[in-house]
Design an enzyme around this catalytic site. Structure first.
Site, PDB file in Angstrom:
ATOM      1  CE1 TYR A  41      -2.995  -3.063   0.486  1.00 58.73           C
ATOM      2  CE2 TYR A  41      -3.535  -2.288   2.675  1.00 58.73           C
ATOM      3  CZ  TYR A  41      -3.710  -3.199   1.660  1.00 58.73           C
ATOM      4  OH  TYR A  41      -4.597  -4.229   1.823  1.00 58.73           O
ATOM      5  CG  HIS A 102      -0.596  -8.605   0.814  1.00 61.99           C
ATOM      6  ND1 HIS A 102      -0.197  -7.356   0.440  1.00 61.99           N
ATOM      7  CD2 HIS A 102      -1.953  -8.582   0.781  1.00 61.99           C
ATOM      8  CE1 HIS A 102      -1.257  -6.613   0.187  1.00 61.99           C
ATOM      9  NE2 HIS A 102      -2.338  -7.338   0.387  1.00 61.99           N
TER      10      HIS A 102
END
Length: 267
Positions: A41, A102
């Protein structure tokens, strides 16, 4: 793992720069205590700065981050260790509450990444090990790879993707589901059953959807928004009590809609 205050968190995807930092800071003022970020991110620093500037005690916060997304470079043990070290540095924290793998590209990625992440739990600098976008087959492999509990599985979940099979598979484990894209990227506003329940309670479809997710004992939710008004609105889900009829009405929605679905992914 999650208490009543941390079962509703803030997803921070795309919340970058000064605006992102201000939104994250505002979420803490509203009452959010679970912040979800990721190396991918590119906003771990903003999350860390918002925490550092806040009056909220660190022990009252639950901070989660993720490493080793399939878009990141080829996974090696040294890459994973460097990624985790950089996440600690950007967050400015000595301890991370929840560290996720992730999104694996293959089970080979899982075999490389997960044992490295386990080391941080064993060393006491990470409290909980999590995984994200794992299939049932991936979870079976993961159980054989690590000795510490896998406390969280983050997947897309909402009334249009209820993840019944996955949740049933996890029902005899400690693994809790963390629902990302819990509002189906806005699709829940177009579902008659959700709108009817929202009208009954005098709240938005977003609040009803989040309250429905939180009605499941094994589910947390991390809606993302850049609007302070929406932060406040979503937070109302913690105080909305859906009755059995409301929950059943949403449970019975038969549409299936997946927001995140790479062509190569086999769910």
């Amino acid at each position: 793992m999650f208490d009543q205050q941390t079962r509703l968190g803030l997803g921070t995807y795309s919340l970058t720069g000064e605006t992102g930092r201000d939104t994250i800071a505002a979420s803490l003022d509203v009452g959010y205590r679970h912040l979800d970020t990721a190396r991918l991110y590119e906003n771990e620093r903003e999350v860390g700065e918002a925490i550092a500037d806040s009056d909220v005690d660190r022990d009252d916060l639950f901070v989660a981050t993720k490493v080793a997304h399939f878009e990141e470079p080829a996974k090696t043990e040294s890459y994973v260790r460097r990624a985790v070290a950089e996440s600690f540095d950007r967050l400015g924290l000595e301890r991370i509450d929840l560290l996720y793998h992730h999104w694996p590209r293959s089970q080979g990625d899982i075999e490389t990444v997960l044992p490295v992440l386990e080391e941080y739990v064993q060393d006491g600098v990470v409290d909980h090990l999590g995984v994200s976008n794992y299939t049932i087959a991936d979870m079976e492999l993961a159980r054989d790879l690590v000795d510490v509990p896998i406390d969280a599985l983050q997947v897309e979940m909402h009334p249009l993707l209820q993840q019944d099979e996955l949740r049933d598979f996890l029902s005899d484990t400690v693994t809790q589901v963390v629902a990302y894209s819990p509002l189906a990227q806005g699709e829940v506003f177009e579902v008659d059953a959700i709108s009817a329940v929202a009208e009954k309670h005098g709240v938005s479809e977003a609040v009803v959807t989040l309250a429905w997710l939180l009605s499941k004992d094994d589910v947390a939710a991390i809606p993302r928004t850049s609007s302070v008004d929406h932060l406040r609105d979503n937070f109302e889900a913690l105080s909305v009590d859906l009755d059995a009829e409301d929950i059943a009405r949403i449970d019975d929605i038969e549409r299936t809609h997946r927001c995140e679905d790479p062509d190569w992914m086999s769910w």
